[in-house]
Design an enzyme around this catalytic site. Sequence first.
Site, PDB file in Angstrom:
ATOM      1  CB  CYS A 297       3.949  -4.259   8.891  1.00  0.00           C
ATOM      2  SG  CYS A 297       5.454  -5.167   9.073  1.00  0.00           S
TER       3      CYS A 297
ATOM      4  CG  ASP B 102      -0.734  -2.644  -0.537  1.00  0.00           C
ATOM      5  OD1 ASP B 102      -0.615  -3.735  -1.120  1.00  0.00           O
ATOM      6  OD2 ASP B 102      -0.178  -2.380   0.554  1.00  0.00           O
TER       7      ASP B 102
ATOM      8  CD  GLN C 258      -2.015  -9.745   2.841  1.00  0.00           C
ATOM      9  OE1 GLN C 258      -2.561 -10.826   2.639  1.00  0.00           O
ATOM     10  NE2 GLN C 258      -0.836  -9.652   3.425  1.00  0.00           N
TER      11      GLN C 258
ATOM     12  CE  LYS D 230       2.819  -9.681   1.410  1.00  0.00           C
ATOM     13  NZ  LYS D 230       3.016 -10.105   2.796  1.00  0.00           N
TER      14      LYS D 230
ATOM     15  CG  HIS E 245       2.030  -3.500   5.270  1.00  0.00           C
ATOM     16  ND1 HIS E 245       3.328  -3.099   5.068  1.00  0.00           N
ATOM     17  CD2 HIS E 245       2.094  -4.767   5.728  1.00  0.00           C
ATOM     18  CE1 HIS E 245       4.133  -4.098   5.387  1.00  0.00           C
ATOM     19  NE2 HIS E 245       3.420  -5.112   5.799  1.00  0.00           N
TER      20      HIS E 245
HETATM   21  N1  PMP Z   1       1.007  -4.220   1.843  1.00  0.00           N
HETATM   22  C1  PMP Z   1       0.277  -5.147   2.484  1.00  0.00           C
HETATM   23  C2  PMP Z   1      -1.194  -4.949   2.627  1.00  0.00           C
HETATM   24  C3  PMP Z   1       0.927  -6.284   2.975  1.00  0.00           C
HETATM   25  O1  PMP Z   1       0.212  -7.210   3.624  1.00  0.00           O
HETATM   26  C4  PMP Z   1       2.325  -6.429   2.805  1.00  0.00           C
HETATM   27  C5  PMP Z   1       3.070  -7.642   3.338  1.00  0.00           C
HETATM   28  N2  PMP Z   1       2.725  -8.019   4.635  1.00  0.00           N
HETATM   29  C6  PMP Z   1       3.013  -5.432   2.126  1.00  0.00           C
HETATM   30  C7  PMP Z   1       2.327  -4.346   1.654  1.00  0.00           C
HETATM   31  C8  PMP Z   1       4.495  -5.508   1.898  1.00  0.00           C
HETATM   32  O2  PMP Z   1       4.800  -6.553   1.047  1.00  0.00           O
HETATM   33  P1  PMP Z   1       6.336  -6.981   0.792  1.00  0.00           P
HETATM   34  O3  PMP Z   1       6.925  -7.194   2.141  1.00  0.00           O
HETATM   35  O4  PMP Z   1       6.205  -8.219  -0.008  1.00  0.00           O
HETATM   36  O5  PMP Z   1       6.976  -5.866   0.062  1.00  0.00           O
END
Ligand code: PMP
Length: 404
Positions: free
Chosen positions: A363, A199, A202, A225, A122
């Site tokens: 993203c 990370d 997910q 999430k 991401h």
């Molecule tokens: N890493 C991953 C794998 C994600 O899916 C996301 C959110 N789509 C993020 C980081 C960022 O999370 P946040 O917007 O809650 O900071």
Amino acid sequence: MYDVNRVREDFPILARQIYGRPLVYLDNGATTQKPRQVVEAMVDEYYNVNANVHRGVHFLSQQATDLHEASRETVRHFINARSTAEILFTRGTTESINLLAFSFGEAMVKAGDEVVVSAMEHHSNIVPWQMMCERKGAQLRVIPMTDDGELQLEALDDLLTERTRIVCCTQVSNVLGTVNLVKEVVRIAHERGIPVLVDGAQSVPHMSVDVQDMDCDFFAFSGHKVYGPTGVGVLYGKEAWLDKLPPYQGGGEMIKNVSFEKTTYNELPYKFEAGTPDYVATHALAKALDYVSGLGMQAIEAHEQELTRYALEKLQGIEGMRIFGAAKQRDAVISFQVGNIHHLDMGTLLDRLGIAVRTGHHCAEPLMRRLGIEGTVRTSFGLYNTKAEVDALVDGIERVRRMF
Ligand code: PMP
């Protein structure tokens, strides 16, 4: 028995109608809906407990502090960290990674050094490292991926050099659903004494996580999430590492003593928590973790895996269906395109049927480039989704396909 209809009653929003149709919420990878238990905890705290934490001698401040610190213990237990000193509250995964990239970069990275990320990260696990690399004159290196969407870990060993300072890898891809072998990533990196950030944005909502078993050095996730509130997240770090790293932001709470000549910093975890934390959100996050623990992470995982298998089978039956990612181990995320229907058109028309999916690059622009596409439609399941909702999605896609 996992009673999904019972579970759904905890989520008032699921009873909503969208354009006169029942909401089918399939955008859980972006954010999850909140159970009453979480929302009521927030309302109750604002109505009955609210006071700033840590700094007050009065009753309410003590009570708010107790709730906030009890939440830290709930998080510690949930991911099986060794100590609450290793649990830093942040605004979310993004802030967790920015904190680490800044702080780690300051202490550990010099010109000519290297940072390794994976091909399926991401932006939140790319850009903070890139910014730090630019500041320090370091280089970003990328773990490649197969066409099936699995990391080529046999290439990782060659990628690591004496200049590699850290390896950053997602546990689950938010696009492909790939569950990465992060334990193997950690093993390979640790053989060379290199720390690893995982990370968990997910993964935490879908499977039980044990940071000690994984042996990662850092782990990040977001509250929103995992059925918790927005604006709160976690950075886990091994104490030995966090002790070595400088603060990210300055301000209240992160200090021991301040004079105009010199400031000394607070102990862990407070050294990294400048300013008033979102203590209502941390308490509600603990309620969310209690909620999923109450259902059982294994039961949630089994339910979602069954749903994903069912959805994959049904979706594959649609003419022109192209699903991205075919990893052996995959999670409750499916990205797809149908014929030459633009993902935005598909998403917009599904929305008219009350079906909420995500469209776009998710993203993950470098991953889109690797796949040779601009975007996908993404369905992502949560603990309250049902096979009937998968059927509604499949029917919806068929309707859109016929229109084109
Ligand atoms: N890493 C991953 C794998 C994600 O899916 C996301 C959110 N789509 C993020 C980081 C960022 O999370 P946040 O917007 O809650 O900071």
